[in-house]
Motif scaffolding. Structure first.
Motif, mmCIF file in Angstrom:
data_model
loop_
_atom_site.group_PDB
_atom_site.id
_atom_site.type_symbol
_atom_site.label_atom_id
_atom_site.label_comp_id
_atom_site.label_asym_id
_atom_site.label_seq_id
_atom_site.Cartn_x
_atom_site.Cartn_y
_atom_site.Cartn_z
ATOM 1 N N ALA A 64 -13.079 12.575 51.798
ATOM 2 C CA ALA A 64 -12.229 10.854 52.569
ATOM 3 C C ALA A 64 -13.319 10.460 53.320
ATOM 4 C CB ALA A 64 -11.265 11.673 53.857
ATOM 5 N N LEU A 65 -14.673 10.907 53.651
ATOM 6 C CA LEU A 65 -15.423 9.855 54.095
ATOM 7 C C LEU A 65 -16.424 9.446 53.512
ATOM 8 C CD1 LEU A 65 -15.902 12.624 57.054
ATOM 9 C CD2 LEU A 65 -14.865 10.508 57.397
ATOM 10 N N LEU A 66 -16.051 9.636 51.916
ATOM 11 C CA LEU A 66 -16.747 8.841 51.167
ATOM 12 C C LEU A 66 -17.768 7.229 51.160
ATOM 13 C CD1 LEU A 66 -16.497 11.018 47.883
ATOM 14 C CD2 LEU A 66 -18.595 11.271 49.423
ATOM 15 N N SER A 67 -18.129 6.750 50.635
ATOM 16 C CA SER A 67 -18.344 5.899 50.836
ATOM 17 C C SER A 67 -17.329 4.803 49.540
ATOM 18 C CB SER A 67 -19.682 4.727 50.510
ATOM 19 O OG SER A 67 -20.656 5.313 49.673
ATOM 20 N N GLU A 68 -17.438 5.533 48.146
ATOM 21 C CA GLU A 68 -16.506 5.016 47.199
ATOM 22 C C GLU A 68 -15.927 6.372 46.553
ATOM 23 O OE1 GLU A 68 -19.136 3.895 44.522
ATOM 24 O OE2 GLU A 68 -20.296 6.012 43.777
ATOM 25 N N PRO A 69 -15.262 6.201 45.630
ATOM 26 C CA PRO A 69 -14.700 7.038 45.089
ATOM 27 C C PRO A 69 -14.917 8.091 44.937
ATOM 28 C CG PRO A 69 -13.207 5.001 44.903
ATOM 29 C CD PRO A 69 -14.413 4.332 45.469
ATOM 30 N N SER A 70 -14.804 9.233 44.796
ATOM 31 C CA SER A 70 -15.965 11.158 44.100
ATOM 32 C C SER A 70 -15.577 10.353 42.458
ATOM 33 C CB SER A 70 -14.584 11.663 44.049
ATOM 34 O OG SER A 70 -13.792 11.844 43.122
ATOM 35 N N TYR A 71 -17.143 11.040 42.148
ATOM 36 C CA TYR A 71 -17.259 10.320 41.021
ATOM 37 C C TYR A 71 -16.257 10.695 40.124
ATOM 38 C CZ TYR A 71 -21.305 11.054 36.259
ATOM 39 O OH TYR A 71 -21.287 10.487 35.474
ATOM 40 N N SER A 72 -15.914 12.180 40.008
ATOM 41 C CA SER A 72 -14.561 12.137 39.339
ATOM 42 C C SER A 72 -13.723 10.700 38.656
ATOM 43 C CB SER A 72 -13.319 13.102 39.093
ATOM 44 O OG SER A 72 -13.091 12.897 40.047
ATOM 45 N N GLU A 73 -13.586 9.676 40.157
ATOM 46 C CA GLU A 73 -12.299 9.243 40.357
ATOM 47 C C GLU A 73 -13.329 7.978 39.715
ATOM 48 O OE1 GLU A 73 -9.026 9.728 40.372
ATOM 49 O OE2 GLU A 73 -8.947 12.208 41.036
ATOM 50 N N LEU A 74 -14.009 7.753 39.750
ATOM 51 C CA LEU A 74 -14.417 6.760 39.229
ATOM 52 C C LEU A 74 -14.335 5.830 37.339
ATOM 53 C CD1 LEU A 74 -18.569 6.476 40.007
ATOM 54 C CD2 LEU A 74 -16.511 5.634 41.553
ATOM 55 N N SER A 75 -13.958 4.737 37.267
ATOM 56 C CA SER A 75 -14.668 4.748 35.690
ATOM 57 C C SER A 75 -15.608 4.762 35.374
ATOM 58 C CB SER A 75 -14.215 2.873 36.033
ATOM 59 O OG SER A 75 -15.131 1.886 36.141
ATOM 60 N N PHE A 76 -15.030 5.010 33.967
ATOM 61 C CA PHE A 76 -16.696 5.066 33.228
ATOM 62 C C PHE A 76 -17.944 3.749 32.606
ATOM 63 C CE2 PHE A 76 -18.776 5.234 29.119
ATOM 64 C CZ PHE A 76 -19.321 6.741 29.245
ATOM 65 N N ARG A 77 -17.415 2.503 33.515
ATOM 66 C CA ARG A 77 -18.731 2.365 33.421
ATOM 67 C C ARG A 77 -19.155 2.742 35.302
ATOM 68 N NH1 ARG A 77 -20.978 -1.794 29.528
ATOM 69 N NH2 ARG A 77 -20.912 -3.233 31.006
ATOM 70 N N ARG A 78 -18.942 2.750 35.942
ATOM 71 C CA ARG A 78 -18.540 2.547 37.312
ATOM 72 C C ARG A 78 -19.768 4.435 37.368
ATOM 73 N NH1 ARG A 78 -17.180 -1.711 36.690
ATOM 74 N NH2 ARG A 78 -20.064 -1.064 36.454
ATOM 75 N N LYS A 79 -19.147 5.126 36.598
ATOM 76 C CA LYS A 79 -20.029 6.468 36.210
ATOM 77 C C LYS A 79 -21.263 5.719 35.171
ATOM 78 C CE LYS A 79 -16.166 9.276 35.463
ATOM 79 N NZ LYS A 79 -15.165 9.605 35.910
ATOM 80 N N GLU A 80 -21.877 4.825 34.402
ATOM 81 C CA GLU A 80 -23.148 4.676 34.280
ATOM 82 C C GLU A 80 -23.725 4.834 35.037
ATOM 83 O OE1 GLU A 80 -22.088 3.461 29.179
ATOM 84 O OE2 GLU A 80 -21.476 2.525 30.844
ATOM 85 N N ASP A 81 -23.055 3.838 35.911
ATOM 86 C CA ASP A 81 -23.831 3.283 37.232
ATOM 87 C C ASP A 81 -24.399 4.005 37.768
ATOM 88 O OD1 ASP A 81 -23.262 -0.108 35.906
ATOM 89 O OD2 ASP A 81 -21.882 0.071 37.661
ATOM 90 N N ARG A 82 -24.081 5.314 37.881
ATOM 91 C CA ARG A 82 -23.781 6.345 39.109
ATOM 92 C C ARG A 82 -24.874 7.354 38.613
ATOM 93 N NH1 ARG A 82 -22.965 2.779 41.579
ATOM 94 N NH2 ARG A 82 -21.918 2.179 42.592
ATOM 95 N N ASP A 83 -25.203 7.262 37.007
ATOM 96 C CA ASP A 83 -25.879 8.039 35.886
ATOM 97 C C ASP A 83 -27.148 7.634 36.110
ATOM 98 O OD1 ASP A 83 -23.700 9.760 35.907
ATOM 99 O OD2 ASP A 83 -23.390 8.757 33.307
ATOM 100 N N ASP A 84 -27.638 5.938 36.126
ATOM 101 C CA ASP A 84 -28.887 5.698 35.981
ATOM 102 C C ASP A 84 -29.224 5.500 37.071
ATOM 103 O OD1 ASP A 84 -28.312 5.948 32.878
ATOM 104 O OD2 ASP A 84 -27.344 4.290 32.647
#
Length: 729
Positions: free
Chosen positions: A98-118
């Motif tokens: 609930a206190l995360l600055s954005e949704p958890s990694y599993s709820e991100l879109s695939f494109r935003r997952k790539e951003d967090r990976d890199d």
């Protein structure tokens, strides 16, 4: 005349006696009780325990006012919840999420997952108005959905006096410094405002005011309760006491003490307006100890019990208590089960698309948890920082209103990377840079640009365009990269090569939205491989390369850094038409996978397996497989083993060790794993090597910081470290 006067006096006295006797037969009206609940973050959950004790002892609450967490707890009670329901409501909140600055990694879109990976530096930035970021650590989307669900049945009330228990909450007008008493309008927005701690949550704009946490000006709102005209005011004070001298020796301790000193005068004034004060002893529990809510609630209950002698005089008889409960129950509302239509505000040109997404998710039926999941996943696309929902009626027909809040600082967005990897002074790589992403290019297209400089250089650009609003897309791209490559004879590094490539390609693909992507495309590049350090007589290899590629990625884990569960799978197939160092075409296949399985709340085991082959042909120097380095046989050096084929297997565990402060990161882990693998040119040359590893990893705001030691069965040892990326895990 005298006798007549005497009769009149006697008659008057007789009537007065009858009136007095009648008044004595009538029960006197009970005293109305108002309760003021103070702020205090997680410590404020103690209010639930106080209210539970009062409830069990038949002490009514007729009016409620709260600040910050006191506002949330007060709203739970005011909307008709019993203490048992309040306990259950809090128990089902995942506070970390609930206190995360954005949704958890599993709820991100695939494109935003790539951003967090890199790019794992967790500092959101944008270039919409120059380089800037949000005006709070988190927009509070997770907390906002909790407040939306709590408030949803009362979306259409005109005043907070219409709640089962009349209610107020306090916010601070950041433009004037004055207290703002919230008593009507959107209950969810009022609660979001009173809880918006400056610097942590973004402020709330409401009725032309910029509102933040009410604790800045009125942390114990007894004055607000007084204005509701109760007969008795009870204040519950759970504020953090002033710390001792040792706390002033650190900057963070000094800042916390400064805020406490600034609010202490207002708190004393608030306490002076109370008829009774309950101050539970919460010991060393802090404002961020949400995970310890059960212990905090218990201490609140015990704090009320210690004041039993002062509180029990306000208790009702059993009959009056049942009447009080019946009155509350009669005013309680249940949420609508249907929404005949959806209305979206604040989404600009995206309003129509957002409306369609929500309509598809609800289909007229209102399942609030399902709706919240859908809104969270829309947030995970990166365009908005919050999506609120509430009910409303239009000509008697129930509808659903979605309020979108666009990010003020982007697009374009800037993601940062800081990558440090090494195993000693002689093997140290450093690079830093960023990714700029332009959104809404020609509809829903994205233009992504990367720049990394340091030991390894990268400049890349990609234009990603969905086809006709579907999951299919096209993606032309171009790149230039430069990196160092080691050459070994046995365990001895003999040279360092300069590996430089520049080219581009065109992909056609299918993106499922969140978890997977399939790409097929053609890539060409010009490569140059020349000795940088070592024997000057080593050959230089350069020329053009062209290949047809297929890449499938499945991102099913719950973290880009240190997952606790899930599977990640990457499959690469390629047909290389020509490349420097090859005499004919080659085909290649490579599969990489990691699987994490939780075995306890703090511990997960993992299995990593990968392999690749060039089938019956020899790989060129730009296609050769390599092993060596962290999570690729950690006891050996990077690129130490090369071959046309390779196989790798790792089995280990990771366990939570310590939880970091929210502004610093998430958690610290430790783990151990065993690796085995081989890179080879023919089955007869297979030599399986092993590595035993032990390490510690901190998931911080600048990305993972890892330190690990590795030893091979033959005595080869390495100490590996990384900042910003987890060794290519």
């Amino acid at each position: 005349m005298h006798r007549r006067t005497t009769y009149k006096v006697l008659i008057f006295l007789f009537v007065q006696l009858l009136t007095l006797a009648s008044a004595q037969d009538q029960p006197s009206p009970r005293r109305k009780i108002g309760v003021a609940l103070s702020g205090g973050g997680a410590r404020g959950l103690a209010h639930i325990g106080v209210l539970q004790w009062m409830y069990e002892n038949r002490i009514p609450v007729d009016y409620l006012a709260g600040t910050s967490m006191g506002g949330l707890v007060g709203a739970m009670y005011a909307t008709g919840m019993s203490p048992e329901e309040m306990n259950d409501f809090v128990a089902h909140i995942d506070w970390d999420e609930a206190l995360l600055s954005e949704p958890s990694y599993s709820e991100l879109s695939f494109r935003r997952k790539e951003d967090r990976d890199d790019y794992e530096v967790g500092i959101p930035l944008g270039l919409k108005h120059g380089l800037s970021g949000p005006n709070g650590f988190t927009p509070g989307q997770g907390v906002g959905l909790i407040l939306d669900r709590l408030s949803f049945p009362y979306s259409t009330i005109s005043s907070f006096d219409d709640l089962p228990t009349p209610f107020r909450c306090v916010a601070t007008d950041m433009l004037t410094g004055h207290a703002v008493i919230l008593k009507d309008g959107s209950l969810a927005q009022a609660l979001r405002a009173t809880m918006s701690v400056p610097g942590i949550f973004t402020p709330v704009e409401l009725n032309g005011k910029i509102l933040a946490d009410g604790g800045l000006v009125d942390n114990i709102p007894t004055d607000v309760v007084r204005d509701m005209h109760p007969d008795v005011v009870i204040a519950v004070n759970i504020g953090t006491p002033l710390a001792g001298r040792e706390a002033l020796e650190s900057l963070s301790g000094l800042l916390v003490q400064t805020i406490s000193v600034m609010t202490i005068a207002a708190e004393r004034r608030g306490l002076s307006l109370a008829d009774q004060v309950v101050s539970p002893d919460l010991g060393t529990y802090t404002a961020i100890d949400y995970g310890k809510f059960r212990e905090i609630i218990r201490l609140g209950y015990e704090g009320a019990a210690k004041n039993a002698d002062a509180l029990r005089p306000f208790a009702l008889s059993e009959a009056d208590w049942q009447q009080y409960l019946a009155d509350r129950a009669s005013r309680r509302r249940t949420p609508e089960k249907q929404a005949e239509f959806v209305k979206v505000t604040g989404a600009g040109p995206d309003e129509h698309r957002l409306k369609k997404q929500v309509e598809k998710a609800t289909q007229g039926q209102l399942n609030l948890p399902h709706l919240e999941t859908k809104l969270t996943r829309i947030i995970g696309e990166g365009r908005f920082d919050a999506l609120d929902y509430e009910g409303f009626a239009q000509r008697g027909v129930p509808g659903l209103l979605i309020k979108a809040h666009e990010k003020t600082y982007g697009p374009p967005f800037l993601d940062l990377a800081l990558n440090v990897e090494g195993s000693g002074v002689g093997a140290f790589d450093f690079s830093a840079g960023g990714r700029i992403t332009f959104m809404d290019v020609r509809g829903r297209g994205e233009w992504r640009n990367d720049l990394l400089l340091g030991s390894s250089d990268l400049a890349a650009t990609e234009y990603y365009q969905p086809i006709a609003g579907s999951h299919f897309f096209v993606a032309p791209y171009a790149f230039f990269s430069k990196a160092a490559r080691n050459a070994f004879i046995g365990n001895v590094r003999t040279a360092v090569y300069h590996d430089e490539r520049g080219g581009g390609g065109f992909d056609i693909g299918y993106n499922t939205g969140r978890r997977s992507e399939l790409r097929v495309g053609y890539e060409i590049f010009n490569g140059d491989l020349a000795p940088l350090i070592g024997d000057a007589g080593l050959p230089t290899i350069n020329g053009d390369s062209g290949e047809l590629r297929l890449r499938y990625t499945f991102a099913g884990q719950d973290s880009p850094t240190i997952p606790s569960k899930g599977v990640r799978l990457v499959l690469n197939l390629s047909h290389v038409f020509n490349s420097p160092g090859t005499t004919s075409y080659i085909d290649q296949a490579e599969l990489q996978s990691t699987t994490f399985v939780p075995v306890s709340p703090k511990t997960s085991i993992f299995l990593a397996a990968s392999g690749g082959t060039t089938f019956r042909r020899d790989a060129g120097p730009f296609q050769v497989f390599n092993l060596g380095g962290p999570f690729q046989l950690g006891a050996y050096s990077t690129d130490q083993f090369l071959g046309n084929h390779f196989g790798y297997l790792s089995l280990g565990f990771r366990r939570e060790l310590y939880k970091l402060p929210s502004l610093v990161g998430k958690k610290i882990y430790w783990g151990g794993w065993y690796e085995a693998g081989s890179a080879f040119n023919s089955p007869s040359s297979v030599q399986v090597l092993g590595s035993i590893n032990l390490g510690i990893i901190a998931d911080t705001i600048v990305g993972p910081i890892a330190l690990g030691g590795a030893v091979s069965p033959t005595g080869q040892t390495k100490v590996n470290f990384s900042i910003g990326r987890l060794f290519q895990f």
